[in-house]
Motif scaffolding. Structure first.
Motif, PDB file in Angstrom:
ATOM      1  N   PRO A 179       0.825  -1.221   0.000  1.00  0.00           N
ATOM      2  CA  PRO A 179       0.000   0.000   0.000  1.00  0.00           C
ATOM      3  C   PRO A 179       0.855   1.265   0.000  1.00  0.00           C
ATOM      4  O   PRO A 179       1.918   1.305   0.606  1.00  0.00           O
ATOM      5  CB  PRO A 179      -0.822  -0.085   1.273  1.00  0.00           C
ATOM      6  CG  PRO A 179      -0.377  -1.285   2.010  1.00  0.00           C
ATOM      7  CD  PRO A 179       0.625  -2.019   1.198  1.00  0.00           C
ATOM      8  N   ILE A 180       0.353   2.294  -0.667  1.00  0.00           N
ATOM      9  CA  ILE A 180       1.024   3.595  -0.701  1.00  0.00           C
ATOM     10  C   ILE A 180       0.149   4.585   0.051  1.00  0.00           C
ATOM     11  O   ILE A 180      -0.904   5.006  -0.429  1.00  0.00           O
ATOM     12  CB  ILE A 180       1.264   4.075  -2.147  1.00  0.00           C
ATOM     13  CG1 ILE A 180       2.118   3.068  -2.915  1.00  0.00           C
ATOM     14  CG2 ILE A 180       1.914   5.458  -2.141  1.00  0.00           C
ATOM     15  CD1 ILE A 180       2.298   3.394  -4.386  1.00  0.00           C
ATOM     16  N   ALA A 181       0.586   4.947   1.249  1.00  0.00           N
ATOM     17  CA  ALA A 181      -0.121   5.955   2.045  1.00  0.00           C
ATOM     18  C   ALA A 181       0.221   7.347   1.517  1.00  0.00           C
ATOM     19  O   ALA A 181       1.331   7.591   1.067  1.00  0.00           O
ATOM     20  CB  ALA A 181       0.292   5.844   3.511  1.00  0.00           C
ATOM     21  N   GLY A 182      -0.749   8.250   1.552  1.00  0.00           N
ATOM     22  CA  GLY A 182      -0.513   9.631   1.134  1.00  0.00           C
ATOM     23  C   GLY A 182      -0.525   9.862  -0.365  1.00  0.00           C
ATOM     24  O   GLY A 182      -0.170  10.936  -0.821  1.00  0.00           O
ATOM     25  N   ALA A 183      -0.945   8.873  -1.150  1.00  0.00           N
ATOM     26  CA  ALA A 183      -1.082   9.063  -2.600  1.00  0.00           C
ATOM     27  C   ALA A 183      -2.306   9.939  -2.863  1.00  0.00           C
ATOM     28  O   ALA A 183      -3.274   9.915  -2.100  1.00  0.00           O
ATOM     29  CB  ALA A 183      -1.230   7.720  -3.315  1.00  0.00           C
ATOM     30  N   MET A 184      -2.276  10.700  -3.921  1.00  0.00           N
ATOM     31  CA  MET A 184      -3.432  11.502  -4.336  1.00  0.00           C
ATOM     32  C   MET A 184      -4.216  10.718  -5.380  1.00  0.00           C
ATOM     33  O   MET A 184      -3.631  10.162  -6.301  1.00  0.00           O
ATOM     34  CB  MET A 184      -3.000  12.839  -4.933  1.00  0.00           C
ATOM     35  CG  MET A 184      -2.455  13.820  -3.915  1.00  0.00           C
ATOM     36  SD  MET A 184      -3.652  14.292  -2.654  1.00  0.00           S
ATOM     37  CE  MET A 184      -4.951  15.024  -3.623  1.00  0.00           C
ATOM     38  N   VAL A 185      -5.546  10.702  -5.213  1.00  0.00           N
ATOM     39  CA  VAL A 185      -6.431  10.024  -6.152  1.00  0.00           C
ATOM     40  C   VAL A 185      -7.517  11.015  -6.543  1.00  0.00           C
ATOM     41  O   VAL A 185      -8.110  11.664  -5.682  1.00  0.00           O
ATOM     42  CB  VAL A 185      -7.081   8.770  -5.532  1.00  0.00           C
ATOM     43  CG1 VAL A 185      -7.990   8.081  -6.540  1.00  0.00           C
ATOM     44  CG2 VAL A 185      -6.028   7.810  -5.013  1.00  0.00           C
ATOM     45  N   GLY A 186      -7.779  11.139  -7.835  1.00  0.00           N
ATOM     46  CA  GLY A 186      -8.842  12.008  -8.321  1.00  0.00           C
ATOM     47  C   GLY A 186      -9.856  11.215  -9.117  1.00  0.00           C
ATOM     48  O   GLY A 186      -9.502  10.285  -9.840  1.00  0.00           O
ATOM     49  N   ALA A 187     -11.126  11.569  -8.973  1.00  0.00           N
ATOM     50  CA  ALA A 187     -12.220  10.921  -9.693  1.00  0.00           C
ATOM     51  C   ALA A 187     -13.072  12.004 -10.339  1.00  0.00           C
ATOM     52  O   ALA A 187     -13.471  12.949  -9.669  1.00  0.00           O
ATOM     53  CB  ALA A 187     -13.062  10.080  -8.730  1.00  0.00           C
TER      54      ALA A 187
END
Length: 184
Positions: free
Chosen positions: A106-114
């Motif tokens: 897992p990558i904590a602190g990643a940005m995800v946009g939808a």
């Protein structure tokens, strides 16, 4: 001078009051105005905003589980004028998943946009997890990125998808030396 006011009730489509919905005033360019024109609904779904200057404006009601609702073409043309604007919010569509590296860590602190007819972005939690709950009905375009990793873009993701895994490739690096001619 006394400004105008807007008041009303925010409910779901069954008529149940929605507590904690944000309601705010927008100017003609659809920009939110200052914090004095932002409020939250009480436990009965009621809100009140006072002190609206003479202007044409819109009202937006939103909540993190529902699609936002807008009302436009309202105007305060005289001091003390009031408008009742009630909003029935539809349940939003959802998306849940995780962002991992290529090995599944897992990558904590990643940005995800939808993005569909509505847009949101979030930062992943300690387990790389993310959750969106107020999306529109159309297919989604997604992106995910994190420091040290490449950005991944996904298209035509169905709303109400659960368990989506976005794997980010580790980014490369460039090293070298710059050599130049000596100046005369």
């Amino acid at each position: 001078k006394e400004g105008g006011k807007v008041f009303g009730t925010v409910t779901d489509t069954s008529g149940n009051p929605i507590e904690g919905a944000q309601v705010f005033i927008m100017d003609e360019k659809l920009m939110a105005m200052g914090p004095e024109f932002l409020t939250k609904t009480d436990d009965q779904g009621k809100y009140l905003i006072r002190g609206i200057p003479l202007m044409t404006f819109g009202v937006r009601a939103l909540h993190d589980r529902f699609k936002p609702k807008d009302a436009f073409g309202l105007a305060v043309t005289a001091p003390g004028q009031s408008h009742q604007v009630d909003a029935r919010l539809e349940q939003g569509r959802s998306l849940q998943g995780r962002v991992t590296d290529e090995g599944g860590k897992p990558i904590a602190g990643a940005m995800v946009g939808a993005n569909n007819e509505l847009s949101q972005s979030k930062t992943t939690d300690a387990d790389g997890g993310f959750s969106f709950n107020a999306l529109g009905d159309r297919d989604l375009d997604l992106w995910a990125s994190a420091e040290g990793y490449g950005t991944v873009y996904l298209h035509e993701v169905k709303p109400d998808t659960a368990g989506l895994v976005i794997r980010l490739p580790q980014s490369g690096s460039v090293t070298g030396r710059i050599v130049g001619e000596r100046l005369p």
